[in-house]
Write an enzyme that holds these catalytic residues in place. Structure first.
Site, PDB file in Angstrom:
ATOM      1  N   ASN A   7       0.855  -1.189   0.000  1.00 41.40           N
ATOM      2  CA  ASN A   7       0.000   0.000   0.000  1.00 41.40           C
ATOM      3  C   ASN A   7       0.896   1.245   0.000  1.00 41.40           C
ATOM      4  O   ASN A   7       1.694   1.435   0.917  1.00 41.40           O
ATOM      5  CB  ASN A   7      -0.896  -0.026   1.250  1.00 41.40           C
ATOM      6  CG  ASN A   7      -1.830   1.157   1.323  1.00 41.40           C
ATOM      7  OD1 ASN A   7      -1.411   2.292   1.089  1.00 41.40           O
ATOM      8  ND2 ASN A   7      -3.076   0.936   1.658  1.00 41.40           N
ATOM      9  N   HIS A  10       0.918   6.299   1.699  1.00 41.59           N
ATOM     10  CA  HIS A  10       1.667   7.285   2.484  1.00 41.59           C
ATOM     11  C   HIS A  10       2.870   7.870   1.740  1.00 41.59           C
ATOM     12  O   HIS A  10       3.436   8.872   2.183  1.00 41.59           O
ATOM     13  CB  HIS A  10       2.010   6.728   3.854  1.00 41.59           C
ATOM     14  CG  HIS A  10       0.760   6.487   4.666  1.00 41.59           C
ATOM     15  ND1 HIS A  10      -0.169   7.485   4.875  1.00 41.59           N
ATOM     16  CD2 HIS A  10       0.256   5.375   5.236  1.00 41.59           C
ATOM     17  CE1 HIS A  10      -1.179   7.000   5.573  1.00 41.59           C
ATOM     18  NE2 HIS A  10      -0.955   5.719   5.803  1.00 41.59           N
ATOM     19  N   HIS A  52      -5.765   3.626  -1.742  1.00 41.17           N
ATOM     20  CA  HIS A  52      -7.099   4.022  -1.298  1.00 41.17           C
ATOM     21  C   HIS A  52      -7.373   5.418  -1.851  1.00 41.17           C
ATOM     22  O   HIS A  52      -6.733   6.390  -1.441  1.00 41.17           O
ATOM     23  CB  HIS A  52      -7.132   4.034   0.240  1.00 41.17           C
ATOM     24  CG  HIS A  52      -8.477   4.345   0.811  1.00 41.17           C
ATOM     25  ND1 HIS A  52      -8.705   4.378   2.170  1.00 41.17           N
ATOM     26  CD2 HIS A  52      -9.666   4.625   0.231  1.00 41.17           C
ATOM     27  CE1 HIS A  52      -9.980   4.664   2.398  1.00 41.17           C
ATOM     28  NE2 HIS A  52     -10.577   4.841   1.231  1.00 41.17           N
ATOM     29  N   ARG A  54      -9.412   8.144  -1.486  1.00 40.38           N
ATOM     30  CA  ARG A  54     -10.378   8.628  -0.494  1.00 40.38           C
ATOM     31  C   ARG A  54     -11.205   9.769  -1.058  1.00 40.38           C
ATOM     32  O   ARG A  54     -10.757  10.520  -1.920  1.00 40.38           O
ATOM     33  CB  ARG A  54      -9.648   9.119   0.758  1.00 40.38           C
ATOM     34  CG  ARG A  54      -8.845   8.069   1.476  1.00 40.38           C
ATOM     35  CD  ARG A  54      -8.294   8.648   2.758  1.00 40.38           C
ATOM     36  NE  ARG A  54      -9.380   8.965   3.662  1.00 40.38           N
ATOM     37  CZ  ARG A  54      -9.768   8.177   4.670  1.00 40.38           C
ATOM     38  NH1 ARG A  54      -9.137   7.056   4.916  1.00 40.38           N
ATOM     39  NH2 ARG A  54     -10.778   8.523   5.442  1.00 40.38           N
ATOM     40  N   ARG A  58      -6.974  12.909   0.350  1.00 38.25           N
ATOM     41  CA  ARG A  58      -5.897  13.410   1.223  1.00 38.25           C
ATOM     42  C   ARG A  58      -4.520  12.878   0.831  1.00 38.25           C
ATOM     43  O   ARG A  58      -3.514  13.468   1.163  1.00 38.25           O
ATOM     44  CB  ARG A  58      -6.192  13.115   2.690  1.00 38.25           C
ATOM     45  CG  ARG A  58      -6.067  11.660   3.071  1.00 38.25           C
ATOM     46  CD  ARG A  58      -6.228  11.476   4.559  1.00 38.25           C
ATOM     47  NE  ARG A  58      -7.611  11.686   4.977  1.00 38.25           N
ATOM     48  CZ  ARG A  58      -8.154  11.109   6.046  1.00 38.25           C
ATOM     49  NH1 ARG A  58      -7.421  10.315   6.807  1.00 38.25           N
ATOM     50  NH2 ARG A  58      -9.401  11.317   6.377  1.00 38.25           N
ATOM     51  N   GLU A  79      -8.777   0.342  -2.979  1.00 34.79           N
ATOM     52  CA  GLU A  79      -9.625   0.463  -1.791  1.00 34.79           C
ATOM     53  C   GLU A  79     -10.548   1.657  -2.003  1.00 34.79           C
ATOM     54  O   GLU A  79     -10.091   2.726  -2.432  1.00 34.79           O
ATOM     55  CB  GLU A  79      -8.777   0.719  -0.544  1.00 34.79           C
ATOM     56  CG  GLU A  79      -7.946  -0.448  -0.128  1.00 34.79           C
ATOM     57  CD  GLU A  79      -7.074  -0.108   1.074  1.00 34.79           C
ATOM     58  OE1 GLU A  79      -7.197   1.007   1.637  1.00 34.79           O
ATOM     59  OE2 GLU A  79      -6.253  -0.952   1.426  1.00 34.79           O
ATOM     60  N   THR A 110     -18.030  -2.005  15.039  1.00 40.03           N
ATOM     61  CA  THR A 110     -17.425  -1.738  16.354  1.00 40.03           C
ATOM     62  C   THR A 110     -15.909  -1.521  16.322  1.00 40.03           C
ATOM     63  O   THR A 110     -15.403  -0.572  16.896  1.00 40.03           O
ATOM     64  CB  THR A 110     -17.715  -2.923  17.329  1.00 40.03           C
ATOM     65  OG1 THR A 110     -18.820  -3.639  16.818  1.00 40.03           O
ATOM     66  CG2 THR A 110     -17.955  -2.441  18.714  1.00 40.03           C
ATOM     67  N   GLU A 160     -10.854  -9.174   3.625  1.00 42.54           N
ATOM     68  CA  GLU A 160      -9.612  -8.716   4.260  1.00 42.54           C
ATOM     69  C   GLU A 160      -9.928  -8.474   5.723  1.00 42.54           C
ATOM     70  O   GLU A 160     -10.662  -7.539   6.066  1.00 42.54           O
ATOM     71  CB  GLU A 160      -9.076  -7.438   3.598  1.00 42.54           C
ATOM     72  CG  GLU A 160      -7.774  -6.977   4.278  1.00 42.54           C
ATOM     73  CD  GLU A 160      -7.093  -5.811   3.562  1.00 42.54           C
ATOM     74  OE1 GLU A 160      -7.176  -5.717   2.320  1.00 42.54           O
ATOM     75  OE2 GLU A 160      -6.484  -4.991   4.275  1.00 42.54           O
ATOM     76  N   HIS A 200      -3.966  -3.795   7.890  1.00 38.33           N
ATOM     77  CA  HIS A 200      -4.008  -2.611   8.761  1.00 38.33           C
ATOM     78  C   HIS A 200      -3.165  -2.810  10.013  1.00 38.33           C
ATOM     79  O   HIS A 200      -3.428  -3.694  10.809  1.00 38.33           O
ATOM     80  CB  HIS A 200      -5.424  -2.200   9.164  1.00 38.33           C
ATOM     81  CG  HIS A 200      -5.454  -0.763   9.629  1.00 38.33           C
ATOM     82  ND1 HIS A 200      -5.678   0.285   8.774  1.00 38.33           N
ATOM     83  CD2 HIS A 200      -5.216  -0.229  10.833  1.00 38.33           C
ATOM     84  CE1 HIS A 200      -5.599   1.414   9.456  1.00 38.33           C
ATOM     85  NE2 HIS A 200      -5.317   1.127  10.697  1.00 38.33           N
TER      86      HIS A 200
END
Ligand code: PXP
Length: 248
Positions: A7, A10, A52, A54, A58, A79, A110, A160, A200
């Protein structure tokens, strides 16, 4: 052998920190280029590239995703939120897989995965649309039996399992309990016929235990690899993670 989905979000986070307002995502002084990170990561053994896109853009931008679609030689895993705008984008892009993730508070269960139970219709619509275009859907969900079972019923071929709660508990209490939840989740997902992935918060340390989970096909890892790459370069960072995932 467990596969590595790299991924690179970043890498784009660092670029956006300085060049958010730049007219282009690449070229001139604009750096770093997350697509270049992906290509080097592949060369070092990454088995797929994950981004991802988004809603708030961002980190990864649309242009990055199109350049990846044309440039990479492994698999592209997009993603995305489970909404009509992103569904239309994915149908145009045709990634190899999409991974449905929560972006709004309402869509989060949750522990933080996608709440398939609470968003049954939307998730089902998205899985069907992808199936029609030959794109496989992965569901990013907590290791929770209800979520796993409903996802299978709706026809998602990949799950996943969210390893974030385990990663957060790693140095505190509750690690054994979170690991057991993941273990049971992997077993149940495998029984239901899913390809089982995990992601993650996976890093160079906790991967030693996570790699012992049963049936895991691929791990999606971003932050830890990009962080290590600042010191070693992306190729060494990928190589080392792959050794820790599969070596002795
Ligand atoms: N898997 C999913 C579904 C994600 O959304 C992310 C990014 O948060 C990751 C894996 C990678 O997580 P990390 O950056 O903590 O390795």
């Amino acid at each position: 052998m467990i596969l590595l989905g790299l991924n690179i979000d970043h890498g784009a986070t660092v670029r956006q920190a300085r060049y958010r307002e730049a007219p282009s995502t690449v070229g001139g002084a604009v750096e770093p280029d997350p697509v270049a990170l992906a290509l080097l990561g592949e060369r070092a053994g990454a088995d797929g590239i994950t981004v991802h896109l988004r809603e708030d853009r961002r980190h990864i931008q649309e242009r990055d995703v199109w350049r990846l679609r044309e440039g990479i030689s492994t698999r592209l895993n997009l993603e995305m939120a489970c909404n009509p705008e992103m569904t239309a984008f994915a149908l145009k892009l045709k990634p190899d897989t999409v991974c449905l993730v929560p972006e709004n508070r309402d869509e989060i269960s949750t522990e933080g995965g996608l709440d398939v139970v609470g968003n049954r219709k939307r998730v089902s619509r998205c899985i069907d649309a992808m199936k029609g275009a030959g794109i496989q859907t992965s569901l990013f969900i907590d290791p929770d039996e209800d979520q796993i079972e409903l996802g299978a019923k709706l026809g998602a071929p990949i799950v996943e399992l969210h390893t974030g709660a385990y990663a957060n508990a790693y140095y505190g209490g509750g690690r054994a309990k979170e690991f057991q939840r993941l273990r049971l989740g992997c077993v149940r997902a495998h029984e239901l016929g899913y390809v089982v992935n995990a992601g993650h918060g996976i890093n160079y340390v906790n991967v030693a235990e996570l790699r012992t989970l049963p049936h895991v096909h691929e791990m999606n890892i971003g932050h830890s690899i990009v962080s290590r790459a600042l010191f070693t370069g992306i190729e060494e960072a990928v190589r080392e993670l792959k050794v820790r995932m599969n070596g002795n």
